[in-house]
Every structure is written in structure tokens, then in C-alpha cells.
Design an enzyme around this catalytic site. Sequence first.
Site, PDB file in Angstrom:
ATOM      1  N   CYS A  16       0.797  -1.128   0.152  1.00  0.00           N
ATOM      2  CA  CYS A  16      -0.071   0.063  -0.057  1.00  0.00           C
ATOM      3  C   CYS A  16       0.949   1.020   0.175  1.00  0.00           C
ATOM      4  O   CYS A  16       1.153   1.728   0.938  1.00  0.00           O
ATOM      5  CB  CYS A  16      -0.859  -0.002   1.179  1.00  0.00           C
ATOM      6  SG  CYS A  16      -2.215   1.380   1.243  1.00  0.00           S
ATOM      7  N   THR A  59     -26.540   2.362  10.391  1.00  0.00           N
ATOM      8  CA  THR A  59     -27.703   2.093   9.396  1.00  0.00           C
ATOM      9  C   THR A  59     -28.597   3.686   9.223  1.00  0.00           C
ATOM     10  O   THR A  59     -28.682   4.367  10.366  1.00  0.00           O
ATOM     11  CB  THR A  59     -28.530   0.947   9.699  1.00  0.00           C
ATOM     12  OG1 THR A  59     -29.484   0.675   8.539  1.00  0.00           O
ATOM     13  CG2 THR A  59     -29.431   1.135  11.013  1.00  0.00           C
ATOM     14  N   THR A  78     -31.673   2.498   4.388  1.00  0.00           N
ATOM     15  CA  THR A  78     -31.744   2.493   3.176  1.00  0.00           C
ATOM     16  C   THR A  78     -31.060   1.346   2.355  1.00  0.00           C
ATOM     17  O   THR A  78     -30.194   0.722   3.067  1.00  0.00           O
ATOM     18  CB  THR A  78     -31.124   3.755   2.539  1.00  0.00           C
ATOM     19  OG1 THR A  78     -29.969   3.834   2.841  1.00  0.00           O
ATOM     20  CG2 THR A  78     -31.926   5.133   3.224  1.00  0.00           C
ATOM     21  N   THR A 128     -31.542  -3.646   7.600  1.00  0.00           N
ATOM     22  CA  THR A 128     -30.359  -4.306   6.825  1.00  0.00           C
ATOM     23  C   THR A 128     -29.619  -5.071   7.770  1.00  0.00           C
ATOM     24  O   THR A 128     -28.355  -5.469   7.386  1.00  0.00           O
ATOM     25  CB  THR A 128     -29.337  -3.193   6.173  1.00  0.00           C
ATOM     26  OG1 THR A 128     -28.896  -2.400   7.191  1.00  0.00           O
ATOM     27  CG2 THR A 128     -30.224  -2.393   4.952  1.00  0.00           C
ATOM     28  N   GLU A 147     -23.306   3.582   0.403  1.00  0.00           N
ATOM     29  CA  GLU A 147     -23.400   2.024   0.935  1.00  0.00           C
ATOM     30  C   GLU A 147     -22.155   1.129   0.811  1.00  0.00           C
ATOM     31  O   GLU A 147     -21.970   0.027   1.461  1.00  0.00           O
ATOM     32  CB  GLU A 147     -24.913   1.685   0.243  1.00  0.00           C
ATOM     33  CG  GLU A 147     -25.891   2.178   0.844  1.00  0.00           C
ATOM     34  CD  GLU A 147     -27.193   1.995   0.191  1.00  0.00           C
ATOM     35  OE1 GLU A 147     -28.481   2.470   0.851  1.00  0.00           O
ATOM     36  OE2 GLU A 147     -27.105   1.734  -0.727  1.00  0.00           O
TER      37      GLU A 147
END
Length: 481
Positions: free
Chosen positions: A91, A375, A378, A387, A452
Site C-alpha cells: 500500500c 444504518t 436505506t 439491513t 453504501e
Amino acid sequence: MIDCDVLKLSAATCEQFIVPSYAADEETHNLFMDAFIENNRLDGVSQVMGYHPDYLRIFMSTQHFLLREDGPLSHDYRQYIAIMAAARHHCTYLVEVHEQDFLFHGGDPEWLKGLDHAPRKLRDLYEINKLLAHQPWLITKEHMLKLLKSSEPWSLSELMHAIILLTHFHALCSFVFGCGISAEVDSQGGHTYVESVLTSTAPTSLSTCSSYTSTSPSDAITTTSSTTATTNTTGAASNGRSDVNSNGNCQVNGVESNVCVKALMEKMRQMQEAPSELKSAAERIKQFNMEGKNTAEIAVPNSKQSASKSEIVNKYLQDGDFAYTDFHTRTCTEVQTFCACDYSWEDHGFSLANRLYADIGHYLDDKYSTAANMTYYTMGDLREVDTSSFRRAIWNYIHIMYGICHDDYDYSELNQLLEIKLKAYIKTLTCYPERLKKKDFDGVMKGFQHSEKVHVNLMVMEARQQAELLYALRALNCYLT
């Protein structure tokens, strides 16, 4: 002594030029200001996490505590350990950032010539760094004994600090690659701001601040000034990409992909309305082993690092070919499944971490719980969606790859909630993040908002760190008892 006028100037610069326009709410705006003042830049990691300000606040506090607050390790050691951890996954973004911070905190430039030039005490940390990053189930109390009883011994508190730093930056590599965060403006290969950008009144998007990095230039994201991001009333962000049709449904290759989201939501609804029969612990372990074998069969991309990346990170590596191998195909019969009922973060790891490194347990616990439980109700363009089952499936699927079994979880849910492409994406991001490409990111969770997808990457990062840390803490506990 910091010049107050310089500080005010920095804050003003951040206010006028650096803070992206999608930081519309005051909380996110203030967090970006804090990040800019502390790091002399609004780094790419903070910008992407800005989609989720509740998480960003906790992440910033935790990283500040690990790197800046009083602790067992000196500041140059902390930065060098971050470099060592990031190098395991090639990285370059994190390696370059922390090389700069290492020098800023008075680190010896000679150490940056490579691991062979670092103090013996840091070199001794290399083996546990390698195992934690790729095969943490191989860590035993003998590894702890070797570090604590060496010619230049680590204290218990120093070792705890070092282990948490290693796991933190291993997991952060997954997030960096998963979100395509590129070099900072003041790093080699970083972006250059031109006058037209600084004076423009057009909205600035997340993508214009950090483009996708990959193993080949052809995989990079191309961005335009028309790309914008907005924040909805619940705090979730939508990226406003041009692949949204007039009905608000995301499209992939011209196909309305919200069908995938609705299908997933229907599966979650069915599971909630008709929960499966309670299975015995033995049945759940059998399911766990079956899912683990299925996971081992999922192929991941096999790409090699470019020469430029190798030049930057190879000096910190001694055996760069050592990598993750599937836990469920291990040949070492002495390594058993890690049963969370026997050693868990909540009941065991939290208290040990806090005892050896005061307050770190609270920071980590807040970070884990926020990532797992956050959350906005949605999913794509759908609202009022529970979810929780999807989020728990992702977390436990990551733990499967590290051989950690939760005997209170029904592993049959995984195949209902996680499609094969998503499983492959999660496996790559967790175990081989440096191999991830833009097409892998674009090919999963179709119909999900960009924010999301970022949330899923946050869960991958936190579940991975927790898995690594559990093995280290269990080995350390065995040494102490």
C-alpha cells in the site's frame, strides 16, 4: 510552538479550498476541518469516510489516540510500525504518508532506507507483522515469548500498542484499496491543484479528490467536474453519478440494477418473517466448515505489483511472497477453528487490551460497533429497510476466512444474502486488497448507493482488524496464564 496565525490561515485555507461540497452538514464539515488542521491536509481516507460522519469521528479519535496521544511507544516507532504494516499489502499510499509523518516526528532518515536499517527491536516485530497480515491463526504464545524475552525486549504495554497498530494499518490497507484512494497532493504521483480548480465555484465531488488506484493505469477512475455528491436527510450520501436514470434507478450496462437490491430486500424480509429452525451447536459448526470450504474454492485475481510499487515497499519486506492461504485448506492439523464462545472480543479481548494499553479497548469497541450497527434504513433507492441481517452476514463471512466461528449464527443465511460475486469481492478485499481493481468494485452491489458500498468496505476493515486482533490477544493471554 504553533503560530496561531498560521493555524487560522490553515483553517481558512481548508474552509475555502479543501472541504468538498458534499460535506453539507455541519458535523462532517467540522470533522474535515479537524482532519485538515491535524494532518496539514484533508486526506483521502477522511474524505471517503465523510459519507459516514458518525464513523469518521470515532475513526479519527482512535487513530489520533494510537499515533499522537501519550502511550507506551515513541512517536517514531509508531509511524515506522505503520509503514511496516502497510508494506505487507504494497500500500504505497499509506507507506508514503507515514514516511512523511515519521520524519515530521523526528524519525531517523536512515531507517527509511529499509528494514535492515531499523533498530533491532523493530526488526524483531517483523514475524508477527507478517503472520497477522496474512495468516494470524499461526500466532502462538511462543511468538509473544520471543518478543518479550529477547535481547531488546518489548514490555507488555509496548507489545499491545504495536499489535494494535499493526492490525489497524493492515485493515486500513483494505479500505484504501477498496475505495481506490490515491496519493496525496504532496506525495509522489499525487494530484496537482491548478488555478481553475481553486477559483471555480462548481461543486467538488469525492471522486475529484481521490481517484481509484490499481495495478494498471487503465483501471483508474476518470472524473469530471459535473460529478457531484449530496447528503440526504438521514445522513446517507448519494454520489450523483451520471448512471442514474430518470426514475432514480441505477443502471449498469443499461440494465436497471435496482432489481438486485429489491431481490435482496425480499430475501431479508422472508428471513425475518419465517426464521429458520434453531440448530444445535454441532449443526452450526458443520455449516461453518461447509461454508469455509466453499469460500476456499472462490478464485481471486492474481496480479503482480508494478515495479514502481515494488521500489517503494520492497525495502520494508524480507519475504514479500508470503501471503494469505485459505484457512479451511490448511495442512497444519494443530490449528483448530477459533470458537468465539471460548474467546471473544466482548468477554475477553476488550478487557485484556484495556488492561495493557489504557482506554484503547473503549476506542476499538466504539469503532467496531459503529461500523457493524450503523444504518440509515436505506438500500439503493429503497427506504425503511432493515439491513441488520445483511450487515451481520458480511461481518461473519469475513471471520470465516480467518477460521473464527460464531456458534450463535446460522451460516445457512450467507448463501441467501451474499451472492457469489460479492463473496469474491469481500475475499479479495479482505485477504488480497492489493489485487482489487475498479471493475471488481463496480461489479458488485449493483443498485447500491456509493456511500453504501463505502459502508461495506468499512465493515470489511473492522471485521478484519477484529479477527487479527483476536488471535494476537488469545496468544498473549496464553502467555500470561
